[in-house]
Design an enzyme around this catalytic site. Structure first.
Site, short mmCIF file in Angstrom:
data_model
loop_
_atom_site.label_atom_id
_atom_site.label_comp_id
_atom_site.label_asym_id
_atom_site.label_seq_id
_atom_site.Cartn_x
_atom_site.Cartn_y
_atom_site.Cartn_z
N TRP A 172 36.19 27.77 -4.84
CA TRP A 172 36.52 28.85 -3.89
C TRP A 172 37.65 28.43 -2.96
CZ3 TRP A 172 34.64 32.42 -6.50
CH2 TRP A 172 33.40 32.30 -7.12
N ASP A 199 35.57 29.63 5.45
CA ASP A 199 34.69 30.40 4.59
C ASP A 199 33.31 29.75 4.69
OD1 ASP A 199 33.21 31.53 2.55
OD2 ASP A 199 34.66 31.10 0.96
N LYS A 253 24.29 35.20 0.16
CA LYS A 253 23.69 33.89 -0.03
C LYS A 253 22.67 33.56 1.06
CE LYS A 253 27.89 32.26 -2.31
NZ LYS A 253 27.35 32.18 -3.67
#
Length: 360
Positions: free
Chosen positions: A103, A172, A196
């Site tokens: 990511w 992030d 999540k």
């Protein structure tokens, strides 16, 4: 209804059961309104109260300063990979990125479309087994911000402490937000997909310092400007209503649990139980280096891919689901977010011992 299993999925992930029960009622008849939750107008008082409560809870739990805007957006964290540089970075300006996983690498690729990107650290050559310490990289004085991914879901690594640099931080935090306290005031932007650790897929949380809203250029499309959504309190267009509601219920659950500091204690205890099992049995080998181990995603391997496949299959048969590692790295992965119960970790550890003994 069958008995609930232990869901180790990395996202969408397990939610507090009490939240699922609340949602099951509210989706049919919300507050005795005669309408289901997902039928409400997003501009009705009923739903505006939901949005206001959700924002207030998140501000309280993370101690968000008053000079930060809280946005509820769509498009996942992946959309933030380009929205951040699109709003903050001009073509002749530089930003610094840390490459610690898939990511992070995707965020780097998007940022390169808008300005100069300096990758100050990368662990790609060692299959992202670790995150850097502060003294392992430098940030140029002319860098607009330092971007990093606080927890790497695929490889099971996590910054034990947030980077301590003079430059503005952008993070992030999709897979570990609300799992431990952090100082929001050190960040320009924090963003996180909800699926999540906060709720279902569909809503992305963005915490942005107000002064950054005016950095955006004139040629950025209206919908992709943070300022657009900040000025309309995330109601410029129809928000992801159901996902936003669920985030609010999860936040309420967390507040009643004792808040972020209380859940961090439990998270550390759960992870310690699982890592102790991995370290004490020859059958298992952790992927992440010990100093970089994640409290949220525990990654490990068995001696062969065949044994890993059998382990995953037999675990699922006894109610331990979602243990297959990401397709890019293989192996096994146990995601143990805030809502994942300790007894599920203990059952997994017991299964691991039995499996190791039976497959010596």
């Amino acid at each position: 209804m069958p008995e609930r299993i232990y869901n180790f999925s990395p996202g969408p992930a397990t939610l507090p059961y009490s939240v699922l029960q609340e949602a099951a009622v509210d989706i049919v008849n919300f507050k005795d309104s005669g309408m289901g939750l997902i039928e409400l107008s997003h501009r009705s008082k009923l739903f505006m109260d939901v949005a206001d409560e959700t924002e207030a809870l998140l501000r309280e739990l993370l101690n968000i300063p008053s000079n930060y805007k809280l946005l509820f957006l769509q498009g996942g964290a992946s959309s933030q990979f380009f929205m951040v540089p699109m709003n903050l970075l001009q073509h002749d300006q530089k930003a610094t990125y840390l490459n610690t996983g898939v990511w992070a690498k995707k965020a780097i690729q998007e940022a390169q479309l808008f300005g100069k990107v300096e990758v100050a650290y990368s662990s790609e050559d060692i299959t992202y087994r670790r995150v850097p310490k502060d003294d392992e990289y430098t940030v140029s004085s002319d860098s607009q911000y330092l971007h990093f991914v606080s927890n790497n879901t695929i490889y099971g690594t996590q910054y034990p402490d947030m980077p301590d640099k003079t430059v503005m931080l952008v993070a992030d935090m999709s897979s570990d937000i609300l799992s431990r306290p952090f100082d929001v005031s050190k960040f320009g932007i924090v963003y996180a997909g909800a699926q999540k650790n906060m709720g279902p897929a569909g809503v992305t949380i963005v915490i942005i310092r107000e002064d950054l809203l005016d950095k955006v250029g004139d040629r950025v499309p209206t919908m992709l400007k943070y300022k657009t959504h900040a000025e309309k309190d995330s109601m410029f267009n129809t928000p992801p209503c159901f996902a936003l509601y669920c985030v609010g219920r999860v936040l309420n659950w967390l507040k009643n649990f004792g808040g972020v500091a209380a859940i961090e204690k439990i998270n550390r205890e759960k992870a310690a139980v699982l890592y102790e099992a991995i370290d004490s049995m020859e059958m298992y080998r952790g992927h992440a280096e010990k100093e970089s181990r994640s409290l949220m995603n525990v990654t490990f391997n068995l001696p062969t891919p065949e044994l890993e496949a059998r382990f995953i299959r037999e675990a699922a048969a006894v109610g331990l689901d979602g243990l297959k590692g990401h397709r890019s790295v293989g192996g096994c992965r146990a995601s143990i977010y805030n809502a994942f119960p300790r007894e599920g970790v203990e059952k997994l550890v017991s299964f691991m011992a039995d499996f190791a003994q039976q497959n010596q």
